[in-house]
Design an enzyme around this catalytic site. Structure first.
Site, PDB file in Angstrom:
ATOM      1  N   LYS A  25      38.609  53.082  44.295  1.00 39.04           N
ATOM      2  CA  LYS A  25      37.540  52.477  43.496  1.00 39.04           C
ATOM      3  C   LYS A  25      36.195  52.701  44.162  1.00 39.04           C
ATOM      4  CE  LYS A  25      36.476  48.446  44.595  1.00 39.04           C
ATOM      5  NZ  LYS A  25      36.402  47.032  44.940  1.00 39.04           N
ATOM      6  N   SER A  26      36.155  52.455  45.478  1.00 39.20           N
ATOM      7  CA  SER A  26      34.871  52.537  46.184  1.00 39.20           C
ATOM      8  C   SER A  26      34.317  53.960  46.164  1.00 39.20           C
ATOM      9  CB  SER A  26      35.033  52.061  47.631  1.00 39.20           C
ATOM     10  OG  SER A  26      35.361  50.687  47.636  1.00 39.20           O
ATOM     11  N   ARG A  30      30.974  55.278  43.639  1.00 40.84           N
ATOM     12  CA  ARG A  30      29.847  55.889  44.369  1.00 40.84           C
ATOM     13  C   ARG A  30      29.628  57.327  43.876  1.00 40.84           C
ATOM     14  NH1 ARG A  30      31.752  52.068  47.744  1.00 40.84           N
ATOM     15  NH2 ARG A  30      30.534  51.256  49.500  1.00 40.84           N
ATOM     16  N   ASP A  52      37.035  48.977  36.522  1.00 45.05           N
ATOM     17  CA  ASP A  52      35.802  49.112  37.312  1.00 45.05           C
ATOM     18  C   ASP A  52      35.113  50.458  37.124  1.00 45.05           C
ATOM     19  OD1 ASP A  52      36.093  46.574  38.242  1.00 45.05           O
ATOM     20  OD2 ASP A  52      36.037  47.100  40.379  1.00 45.05           O
ATOM     21  N   ASN A  95      33.477  42.988  36.071  1.00 48.10           N
ATOM     22  CA  ASN A  95      33.447  42.282  37.357  1.00 48.10           C
ATOM     23  C   ASN A  95      33.402  43.307  38.492  1.00 48.10           C
ATOM     24  OD1 ASN A  95      33.405  40.232  39.154  1.00 48.10           O
ATOM     25  ND2 ASN A  95      35.508  39.536  38.810  1.00 48.10           N
ATOM     26  N   GLY A  97      31.719  44.878  41.328  1.00 48.93           N
ATOM     27  CA  GLY A  97      30.632  44.793  42.304  1.00 48.93           C
ATOM     28  C   GLY A  97      30.066  46.174  42.591  1.00 48.93           C
ATOM     29  N   ARG A 125      28.752  35.717  41.212  1.00 52.87           N
ATOM     30  CA  ARG A 125      28.791  36.497  42.459  1.00 52.87           C
ATOM     31  C   ARG A 125      27.358  36.832  42.869  1.00 52.87           C
ATOM     32  NH1 ARG A 125      33.062  41.247  42.075  1.00 52.87           N
ATOM     33  NH2 ARG A 125      32.566  41.288  44.308  1.00 52.87           N
ATOM     34  N   SER A 175      27.299  40.421  51.518  1.00 58.01           N
ATOM     35  CA  SER A 175      28.054  41.562  50.987  1.00 58.01           C
ATOM     36  C   SER A 175      27.404  42.840  51.490  1.00 58.01           C
ATOM     37  CB  SER A 175      28.039  41.548  49.460  1.00 58.01           C
ATOM     38  OG  SER A 175      28.551  42.771  48.971  1.00 58.01           O
ATOM     39  N   SER A 232      31.759  43.873  56.467  1.00 62.66           N
ATOM     40  CA  SER A 232      32.477  44.972  55.777  1.00 62.66           C
ATOM     41  C   SER A 232      31.893  46.337  56.131  1.00 62.66           C
ATOM     42  CB  SER A 232      32.401  44.760  54.253  1.00 62.66           C
ATOM     43  OG  SER A 232      32.860  43.491  53.888  1.00 62.66           O
ATOM     44  N   ASP A 351      39.483  43.496  51.818  1.00 67.36           N
ATOM     45  CA  ASP A 351      40.348  43.548  50.638  1.00 67.36           C
ATOM     46  C   ASP A 351      41.829  43.638  51.031  1.00 67.36           C
ATOM     47  OD1 ASP A 351      37.954  43.558  49.348  1.00 67.36           O
ATOM     48  OD2 ASP A 351      38.111  45.582  48.519  1.00 67.36           O
ATOM     49  N   GLU A 379      36.258  38.304  43.550  1.00 67.49           N
ATOM     50  CA  GLU A 379      36.728  38.091  42.174  1.00 67.49           C
ATOM     51  C   GLU A 379      36.990  36.621  41.881  1.00 67.49           C
ATOM     52  OE1 GLU A 379      36.930  40.677  43.844  1.00 67.49           O
ATOM     53  OE2 GLU A 379      37.565  42.439  42.737  1.00 67.49           O
ATOM     54  N   ARG A 382      38.738  33.635  47.165  1.00 67.47           N
ATOM     55  CA  ARG A 382      40.053  34.149  47.578  1.00 67.47           C
ATOM     56  C   ARG A 382      40.706  33.310  48.674  1.00 67.47           C
ATOM     57  NH1 ARG A 382      38.912  40.748  47.305  1.00 67.47           N
ATOM     58  NH2 ARG A 382      39.520  40.915  45.119  1.00 67.47           N
ATOM     59  N   HIS A 425      42.776  40.933  40.641  1.00 62.25           N
ATOM     60  CA  HIS A 425      43.810  41.952  40.793  1.00 62.25           C
ATOM     61  C   HIS A 425      44.568  41.852  42.097  1.00 62.25           C
ATOM     62  CE1 HIS A 425      40.577  44.692  42.811  1.00 62.25           C
ATOM     63  NE2 HIS A 425      40.152  43.449  42.763  1.00 62.25           N
ATOM     64  N   ARG A 426      43.845  41.542  43.176  1.00 61.39           N
ATOM     65  CA  ARG A 426      44.526  41.549  44.480  1.00 61.39           C
ATOM     66  C   ARG A 426      45.481  40.369  44.634  1.00 61.39           C
ATOM     67  NH1 ARG A 426      42.607  45.941  46.281  1.00 61.39           N
ATOM     68  NH2 ARG A 426      40.411  46.402  45.946  1.00 61.39           N
ATOM     69  N   LYS A 453      41.725  46.053  36.974  1.00 60.81           N
ATOM     70  CA  LYS A 453      40.433  46.265  37.647  1.00 60.81           C
ATOM     71  C   LYS A 453      40.468  47.530  38.514  1.00 60.81           C
ATOM     72  CE  LYS A 453      36.841  43.675  40.085  1.00 60.81           C
ATOM     73  NZ  LYS A 453      36.359  44.488  41.179  1.00 60.81           N
TER      74      LYS A 453
HETATM   75  O1  LIG Z   1      31.256  48.805  48.824  1.00 60.73           O
HETATM   76  C1  LIG Z   1      32.393  48.695  48.370  1.00 60.73           C
HETATM   77  O2  LIG Z   1      32.961  49.605  47.747  1.00 60.73           O
HETATM   78  C2  LIG Z   1      33.105  47.425  48.594  1.00 60.73           C
HETATM   79  C3  LIG Z   1      32.703  46.579  49.588  1.00 60.73           C
HETATM   80  C4  LIG Z   1      33.426  45.335  49.926  1.00 60.73           C
HETATM   81  O3  LIG Z   1      32.653  44.252  49.483  1.00 60.73           O
HETATM   82  P1  LIG Z   1      31.722  43.346  50.476  1.00 60.73           P
HETATM   83  O4  LIG Z   1      30.797  44.225  51.151  1.00 60.73           O
HETATM   84  O5  LIG Z   1      31.092  42.412  49.512  1.00 60.73           O
HETATM   85  O6  LIG Z   1      32.674  42.682  51.421  1.00 60.73           O
HETATM   86  C5  LIG Z   1      34.807  45.283  49.247  1.00 60.73           C
HETATM   87  O7  LIG Z   1      35.319  43.989  49.301  1.00 60.73           O
HETATM   88  C6  LIG Z   1      34.723  45.723  47.821  1.00 60.73           C
HETATM   89  O8  LIG Z   1      35.987  45.672  47.195  1.00 60.73           O
HETATM   90  C7  LIG Z   1      34.265  47.139  47.719  1.00 60.73           C
HETATM   91  C1  LIG Z   2      35.946  42.693  46.029  1.00 61.86           C
HETATM   92  C2  LIG Z   2      36.415  43.602  45.202  1.00 61.86           C
HETATM   93  O1  LIG Z   2      35.733  44.182  44.191  1.00 61.86           O
HETATM   94  P1  LIG Z   2      34.190  44.483  43.919  1.00 61.86           P
HETATM   95  O2  LIG Z   2      34.048  45.944  44.027  1.00 61.86           O
HETATM   96  O3  LIG Z   2      33.977  44.002  42.525  1.00 61.86           O
HETATM   97  O4  LIG Z   2      33.376  43.748  44.916  1.00 61.86           O
HETATM   98  C3  LIG Z   2      37.821  44.073  45.325  1.00 61.86           C
HETATM   99  O5  LIG Z   2      38.169  45.088  44.687  1.00 61.86           O
HETATM  100  O6  LIG Z   2      38.616  43.468  46.036  1.00 61.86           O
END
Ligand SMILES: O=C(O)C1=C[C@@H](OP(=O)(O)O)[C@@H](O)[C@H](O)C1
Ligand SMILES: C=C(OP(=O)(O)O)C(=O)O
Length: 693
Positions: A25-26, A30, A52, A95, A97, A125, A175, A232, A351, A379, A382, A425-426, A453
């Site tokens: 996802k990340s 991006r 997402d 949802n 992020g 959030r 974050s 993170s 995560d 989400e 947690r 989801h987690r 998600k």
């Molecule tokens: O940059 C990203 O892709 C993410 C950063 C993390 O969030 P935080 O930086 O809010 O911890 C992670 O929990 C999220 O699922 C994805």
């Molecule tokens: C925190 C999460 O998602 P988001 O990218 O919406 O922050 C996640 O996937 O655990």
């Protein structure tokens, strides 16, 4: 994907096999944003297809980005090159992020009028630290609801009016996505000249304008300072890595200062591959560590991944997993049992650490996950969610503002629980691992579709490698025209179970026999039985698919009925079909429709229903069916046929039609289909260990 209100996972005993996981996802979100900001075409391979990424793709399409998907799932994205095609849009970002935060920054700089919304939880959030940083810079962002949270309204500003001479300060302790958002978007401004032109605040740029609107091309370094301890951190490494792939080399001093060099420009790498998701891998790494069996091989991501969550393997090893890896693969098996308790600062794997919380139930002492305050603003909260649901399983859990401590569950201590998933989801994914408990209790996952998600087929993937000592089965037997087919399909659909229409197997065997040029004489019995044993058959949404071909219509003909009756008289075929019918008993469960399901095929079924209706009612239903198809007949003749068939079926020597001694009788003469469905589901709940959901 399971779209049922709940999914019951029976007790699982072991697991073995290979899984190929969906894209990260990340990385996906991006890459999508960078491809959209860059000039030229980017071809993205193995992109994650989930909620997402869908909201990100929809947003980019709404901004005028051209996106083509080819049959193999590859995406071709025509970058905007900083050129907004649609300077006004209202975007829904669910949802995600990774969509909300980076798009906020990019759109604040691209110049346009945008509204950004999400699901209700997204509006809880935080985003204030990012908006503060953008405002400091001269961007104009308003809160449409609570200050500090989406929804947002973004107004246009000219890049040449931005305050880029002093470092941009952003908080990093809530974050890391705020810093990521700035890093991904600010190269848009790295070409902007010093502000020699009067600021053109508030006016929309002309359609197709390139920022700064008409200003001379120049450039300056852009410096971002992180305030507070950055959380993170590995996610920032993903950001920097992908920026580099798109031609932007950010210089960094520790985790405090990041510099985007003057003149930086996004350059599409052409082709880019998305690794499988390392956070999604955590469930299968844990599976390998917990389940008995030859181990799990995970494809698509290896120990050299650019995703920080790959460090989950260190924690899993510490707890007793044997992990081997190579380019793009991991192999995990159980080594120490019980698992070893762990005490870990999980800030770097926020995560995947949720998975450790469930593994902790199988450990030899209490495990503590520390420095996870960010769990509270994801989400769902947690820490609260995990503590509540782990307690439902019987565990003792301590929790605080930024930690959780889980005490292991001894054998005999596990309770069958309905796990609330909080649209997270987690939570849904990690609690599936509780099904390996030594007490053999099932786990009910409420609203399992929340996995959409990031991993829509999570449960299907789990079931493809997990073994259950006892897969649940519901048998629905009954005479012809009792409506058992309709009832069975609906009960299966509502439980997310597989469906077996056993009567059809004989018809399909007849069809396959004809296609092979055979007839139902004893000379061909062995060959027909061989064909029957390996029927490549799937029941899908009321259709019968034979090697993918929809043969439903071919099976309804009179000739197919005759062939079915002939092949069903061949003993070798009956034996072959017995094995085939039993092979439909797969996770998470089966609803089987027939005449001897409860008596012969699945005598150990937890629920057997014998469905009937008076001959008069059945004749009337059949009459309406035939008349609606334009076939003329009379109720009396149909009733006589039915009664004759009932007598034949119930007096035949092999598997006669009769209720199993432990079957529940359901006479649906005066019931609607819905009433019968509700009755069967109520009986099913009665034999389940869960409280009603
Ligand atoms: O940059 C990203 O892709 C993410 C950063 C993390 O969030 P935080 O930086 O809010 O911890 C992670 O929990 C999220 O699922 C994805
Ligand atoms: C925190 C999460 O998602 P988001 O990218 O919406 O922050 C996640 O996937 O655990």
């Amino acid at each position: 994907m399971f779209s049922t209100p709940f999914l019951d996972i029976p007790a699982l005993s072991g697991a073995a096999g290979t899984v190929r996981l969906p894209g990260s996802k990340s990385i996906s979100n991006r890459v999508l944003l960078l491809a959209a900001l860059a000039s030229g075409t980017t071809t993205v391979h193995d992109l994650l297809d989930s909620d997402d990424t869908r909201v990100m793709l929809d947003a980019l399409a709404a901004l005028g980005c051209s996106i083509e998907r080819s049959d193999d799932g590859t995406l071709r994205i025509e970058g905007l090159g900083g050129r907004l095609r649609t300077p006004r849009a209202s975007l829904f970002l669910g949802n995600a992020g990774t969509a909300m935060r980076p798009l906020t920054a990019a759109l604040a700089l691209l110049g346009g009028e945008f509204e950004l919304r999400g699901v209700p939880r997204m509006h809880e959030r935080p985003i204030g630290d990012l908006v503060d940083a953008l405002t400091q810079l001269g961007c104009r962002v308003d809160y449409l609801g609570n200050p500090g949270y989406p929804p947002l309204q973004i107004h246009p500003v000219a890049l040449d009016s931005l305050q880029l001479d002093t470092p941009i300060r952003v908080r990093g302790d809530v974050s890391s996505q705020f810093l990521t958002a700035l890093l991904l978007a600010l190269p848009l401004a790295a070409r902007a000249p010093a502000p020699t032109l009067p600021a053109s605040r508030g006016s929309l740029p002309p359609e197709g304008a390139v920022p700064p609107w008409g200003g001379p091309a120049a450039g300056r370094d852009i410096v971002i300072d992180v305030v507070g301890e950055l959380i993170s951190k590995p996610y920032i490494e993903i950001t920097l890595n992908l920026l580099a792939r798109f031609g932007i080399t950010v210089q960094r001093e520790g985790w405090q200062r990041f510099t985007i060099p003057a003149g930086s420009q996004y350059r599409s790498p052409g082709d880019i591959h998305v690794e499988a998701d390392a956070s999604s891998a955590s469930y299968f790494i844990a599976l390998g560590a917990i389940a008995e069996g030859s181990g799990i091989r995970i494809e698509g991501v290896g120990a050299d991944s650019i995703q920080g969550d790959i460090r989950f393997i260190d924690a899993a090893r510490q707890m007793g997993a044997a992990v081997d890896s190579g380019p793009n693969w991991l192999a995990v098996s159980r080594a120490a049992w019980p698992l070893k308790a762990i005490d870990i600062d999980a800030n770097h794997i926020p995560d995947a650490a949720m998975t450790l919380a469930v593994m902790a139930l199988y450990a030899d002492g209490p495990s503590t996950l520390r420095n996870i305050a960010s769990w509270r603003v994801k989400e769902t909260d947690r820490i609260d969610a995990m503590a509540n649901e782990l307690r439902k399983l019987g565990a003792t859990v301590e929790d605080g503002p930024d930690f959780i401590r889980i005490h292991p569950l001894p054998a005999t201590g596990w309770r069958a629980a309905s796990i609330k998933t909080y649209d997270d989801h987690r939570v849904a994914m990690c609690f599936s691992l509780a099904a390996f408990n030594p007490d053999g209790v099932a786990v009910r996952i409420l609203e399992p579709h929340c996995v959409a998600k990031t991993f829509p087929d999570y449960f299907e993937t789990l079931f493809s490698v997990a073994h259950a000592p006892e897969v649940p089965v519901i048998c629905i037997d009954g005479p012809t025209a009792s409506g058992k087919g309709t009832l069975t399909v609906e009960v299966a659909r509502r439980l997310g179970y597989h469906y077996l229409d056993s009567g059809t197997l004989y018809r399909v065997t007849g069809l396959v026999m004809r296609r092979a040029g055979l007839d139902a004489g004893p000379a061909h019995e062995t060959r027909i039985a061989d064909l029957a044993r390996a029927l490549p058959l799937v029941f899908s949404e009321g259709k019968v698919l034979l090697e993918g071909e929809d043969v439903s219509e071919d099976l309804r003909t009179e000739a197919a009925g005759m062939d079915a009756s002939r092949v069903s008289a061949l003993p070798a075929v009956r034996v072959a079909l017995l094995a085939l019918q039993r092979s439909f008993r797969r996770l998470p469960g089966l609803v089987a429709d027939g005449r001897d399901m409860g008596t012969v095929i699945f005598p150990d079924a937890e629920l057997k229903v014998y469905l009937t209706a008076s001959a008069a009612h059945r004749a009337e239903r059949r009459y309406k069916q035939l008349i609606s198809k334009g076939i003329s007949t009379t109720i009396d003749s149909l009733r006589a046929d039915l009664e004759a068939r009932d007598l034949r079926d119930s007096s035949r020597s092999v598997a006669p039609l009769k209720p199993a001694p432990d079957a529940r009788l359901l006479d649906n003469s005066h019931q609607t289909i819905e009433q019968s469905v509700v009755q069967v589901l109520a009986w099913w709940q009665e034999v389940q260990p869960f409280e009603s959901s």
